[in-house]
Scaffold this motif. Structure first.
Motif, PDB file in Angstrom:
ATOM      1  N   SER A  39      49.208  51.667  37.956  1.00 43.21           N
ATOM      2  CA  SER A  39      48.137  50.990  37.350  1.00 43.21           C
ATOM      3  C   SER A  39      47.551  50.126  38.320  1.00 43.21           C
ATOM      4  O   SER A  39      48.048  49.912  39.233  1.00 43.21           O
ATOM      5  N   ARG A  40      46.206  50.074  37.946  1.00 39.69           N
ATOM      6  CA  ARG A  40      45.762  48.906  38.779  1.00 39.69           C
ATOM      7  C   ARG A  40      44.577  47.821  37.911  1.00 39.69           C
ATOM      8  O   ARG A  40      44.181  48.372  36.866  1.00 39.69           O
ATOM      9  N   CYS A  41      44.838  46.667  38.323  1.00 40.75           N
ATOM     10  CA  CYS A  41      44.035  45.598  37.545  1.00 40.75           C
ATOM     11  C   CYS A  41      42.534  45.645  38.057  1.00 40.75           C
ATOM     12  O   CYS A  41      42.622  45.818  39.273  1.00 40.75           O
ATOM     13  N   VAL A  42      41.678  45.463  37.235  1.00 41.46           N
ATOM     14  CA  VAL A  42      40.319  45.572  37.860  1.00 41.46           C
ATOM     15  C   VAL A  42      39.368  44.526  37.234  1.00 41.46           C
ATOM     16  O   VAL A  42      39.816  43.677  36.008  1.00 41.46           O
ATOM     17  N   ARG A  43      38.501  43.885  37.880  1.00 44.90           N
ATOM     18  CA  ARG A  43      37.710  42.835  37.413  1.00 44.90           C
ATOM     19  C   ARG A  43      36.306  42.982  36.825  1.00 44.90           C
ATOM     20  O   ARG A  43      35.763  44.109  37.458  1.00 44.90           O
ATOM     21  N   ARG A  44      35.961  42.321  35.995  1.00 47.73           N
ATOM     22  CA  ARG A  44      34.445  42.555  35.559  1.00 47.73           C
ATOM     23  C   ARG A  44      33.645  42.318  36.734  1.00 47.73           C
ATOM     24  O   ARG A  44      33.780  41.699  37.678  1.00 47.73           O
ATOM     25  N   GLY A  45      32.643  43.350  36.807  1.00 46.99           N
ATOM     26  CA  GLY A  45      31.395  43.282  37.947  1.00 46.99           C
ATOM     27  C   GLY A  45      32.057  44.055  38.878  1.00 46.99           C
ATOM     28  O   GLY A  45      30.960  44.384  39.976  1.00 46.99           O
ATOM     29  N   GLU A  46      33.184  44.539  39.334  1.00 52.69           N
ATOM     30  CA  GLU A  46      33.628  45.551  40.546  1.00 52.69           C
ATOM     31  C   GLU A  46      33.076  46.928  40.253  1.00 52.69           C
ATOM     32  O   GLU A  46      32.496  47.181  39.176  1.00 52.69           O
ATOM     33  N   VAL A  47      32.554  47.403  41.225  1.00 47.93           N
ATOM     34  CA  VAL A  47      32.237  48.679  41.470  1.00 47.93           C
ATOM     35  C   VAL A  47      33.225  49.401  41.990  1.00 47.93           C
ATOM     36  O   VAL A  47      34.084  49.508  43.007  1.00 47.93           O
ATOM     37  N   HIS A  48      33.778  50.862  41.241  1.00 43.04           N
ATOM     38  CA  HIS A  48      34.508  51.653  41.872  1.00 43.04           C
ATOM     39  C   HIS A  48      34.153  53.116  41.763  1.00 43.04           C
ATOM     40  O   HIS A  48      33.014  53.493  40.840  1.00 43.04           O
ATOM     41  N   GLU A  49      34.624  53.943  42.741  1.00 42.66           N
ATOM     42  CA  GLU A  49      34.083  55.417  42.609  1.00 42.66           C
ATOM     43  C   GLU A  49      34.990  56.213  41.909  1.00 42.66           C
ATOM     44  O   GLU A  49      36.316  56.114  41.693  1.00 42.66           O
ATOM     45  N   LEU A  50      34.209  57.221  41.189  1.00 43.20           N
ATOM     46  CA  LEU A  50      35.080  58.091  40.139  1.00 43.20           C
ATOM     47  C   LEU A  50      35.050  59.508  40.722  1.00 43.20           C
ATOM     48  O   LEU A  50      34.024  59.996  40.976  1.00 43.20           O
ATOM     49  N   VAL A  51      36.111  60.042  40.702  1.00 41.79           N
ATOM     50  CA  VAL A  51      36.455  61.510  41.583  1.00 41.79           C
ATOM     51  C   VAL A  51      37.176  62.285  40.591  1.00 41.79           C
ATOM     52  O   VAL A  51      38.281  62.001  40.088  1.00 41.79           O
ATOM     53  N   THR A  52      36.847  63.414  40.284  1.00 41.33           N
ATOM     54  CA  THR A  52      37.543  64.565  39.672  1.00 41.33           C
ATOM     55  C   THR A  52      38.502  65.349  40.621  1.00 41.33           C
ATOM     56  O   THR A  52      38.272  65.570  42.010  1.00 41.33           O
ATOM     57  N   THR A  53      39.644  65.673  40.139  1.00 40.05           N
ATOM     58  CA  THR A  53      40.464  66.727  40.837  1.00 40.05           C
ATOM     59  C   THR A  53      41.096  67.627  39.745  1.00 40.05           C
ATOM     60  O   THR A  53      41.332  67.342  38.713  1.00 40.05           O
ATOM     61  N   ASP A  54      41.158  68.772  40.175  1.00 41.27           N
ATOM     62  CA  ASP A  54      41.752  70.009  39.374  1.00 41.27           C
ATOM     63  C   ASP A  54      43.191  70.548  40.045  1.00 41.27           C
ATOM     64  O   ASP A  54      43.943  71.176  39.557  1.00 41.27           O
ATOM     65  N   LEU A  75      32.034  47.837  36.559  1.00 36.70           N
ATOM     66  CA  LEU A  75      32.861  47.613  35.418  1.00 36.70           C
ATOM     67  C   LEU A  75      32.213  46.460  34.597  1.00 36.70           C
ATOM     68  O   LEU A  75      31.772  45.046  34.937  1.00 36.70           O
ATOM     69  N   ALA A  76      32.317  46.574  33.193  1.00 42.19           N
ATOM     70  CA  ALA A  76      31.676  45.374  32.365  1.00 42.19           C
ATOM     71  C   ALA A  76      32.601  44.429  31.880  1.00 42.19           C
ATOM     72  O   ALA A  76      32.327  43.346  31.494  1.00 42.19           O
ATOM     73  N   ASN A  77      34.045  44.763  32.075  1.00 37.30           N
ATOM     74  CA  ASN A  77      34.987  43.764  31.750  1.00 37.30           C
ATOM     75  C   ASN A  77      36.234  43.912  32.533  1.00 37.30           C
ATOM     76  O   ASN A  77      36.684  45.258  32.872  1.00 37.30           O
ATOM     77  N   ALA A  78      36.820  42.989  32.515  1.00 37.77           N
ATOM     78  CA  ALA A  78      38.338  43.223  33.315  1.00 37.77           C
ATOM     79  C   ALA A  78      39.351  43.839  32.470  1.00 37.77           C
ATOM     80  O   ALA A  78      38.998  43.872  31.247  1.00 37.77           O
ATOM     81  N   GLY A  79      40.311  44.556  32.933  1.00 36.18           N
ATOM     82  CA  GLY A  79      41.325  45.038  32.232  1.00 36.18           C
ATOM     83  C   GLY A  79      42.254  45.801  33.290  1.00 36.18           C
ATOM     84  O   GLY A  79      42.479  45.460  34.436  1.00 36.18           O
TER      85      GLY A  79
END
Length: 142
Positions: A39-54, A75-79
């Motif tokens: 798991s990773r904690c993320v913060r509101r406002g951070e930008v992360h890359e979305l990558v698929t894998t099969d 991201l709109a909210n932390a979580g």
């Protein structure tokens, strides 16, 4: 204490955001490495890359070569995003979080999403501002 084995995880809120950039390419030799963290904690406002894998060999620490790039999301909210969470774009379930690659961290994480077939932002006809969400596995669509 009742003698029952305590559960590891309790309830959590969904992590939501919006696409800010769409990516169109795929690779079969990328060499990402799944972080040893589930798991990773993320913060509101951070930008992360979305990558698929099969790829099916997605144990923590695995090398991931087969990837399709969806884009970047703010991201709109932390979580907390957990391995096994469902990933959604515009109400459509895309796949399941298999882990995180930190080769660009602290700039951003690559969040790897397991899919049946390799897909890119072009394949899914994505566009900026579409809503994205990470929800606990099996939760109804966001």
């Amino acid at each position: 204490m009742t003698g029952r084995t305590p559960q590891k995880d309790g309830a959590k809120r969904s992590v939501r955001g919006d696409l800010v950039k769409v990516l169109l390419h795929r690779r079969t030799d990328r060499g990402m490495t799944l972080e040893p963290h589930a798991s990773r904690c993320v913060r509101r406002g951070e930008v992360h890359e979305l990558v698929t894998t099969d790829q099916r060999d997605t144990l923590l620490g695995s090398r991931i070569d087969r990837v399709g790039f969806l884009g970047f999301a703010e991201l709109a909210n932390a979580g907390v995003i957990d391995r096994g969470d469902d990933f959604w774009v515009d109400g459509l379930r895309i796949g399941t979080v298999v882990g995180f690659d930190a080769c660009h961290f602290p700039n951003h994480y690559n969040i790897l999403i397991g899919t049946r077939r390799l897909v890119t932002g072009a394949d899914l006809e994505l566009c900026p501002e579409l809503p994205v969400a990470f929800t606990r596995a099996g939760t109804a669509e966001p």
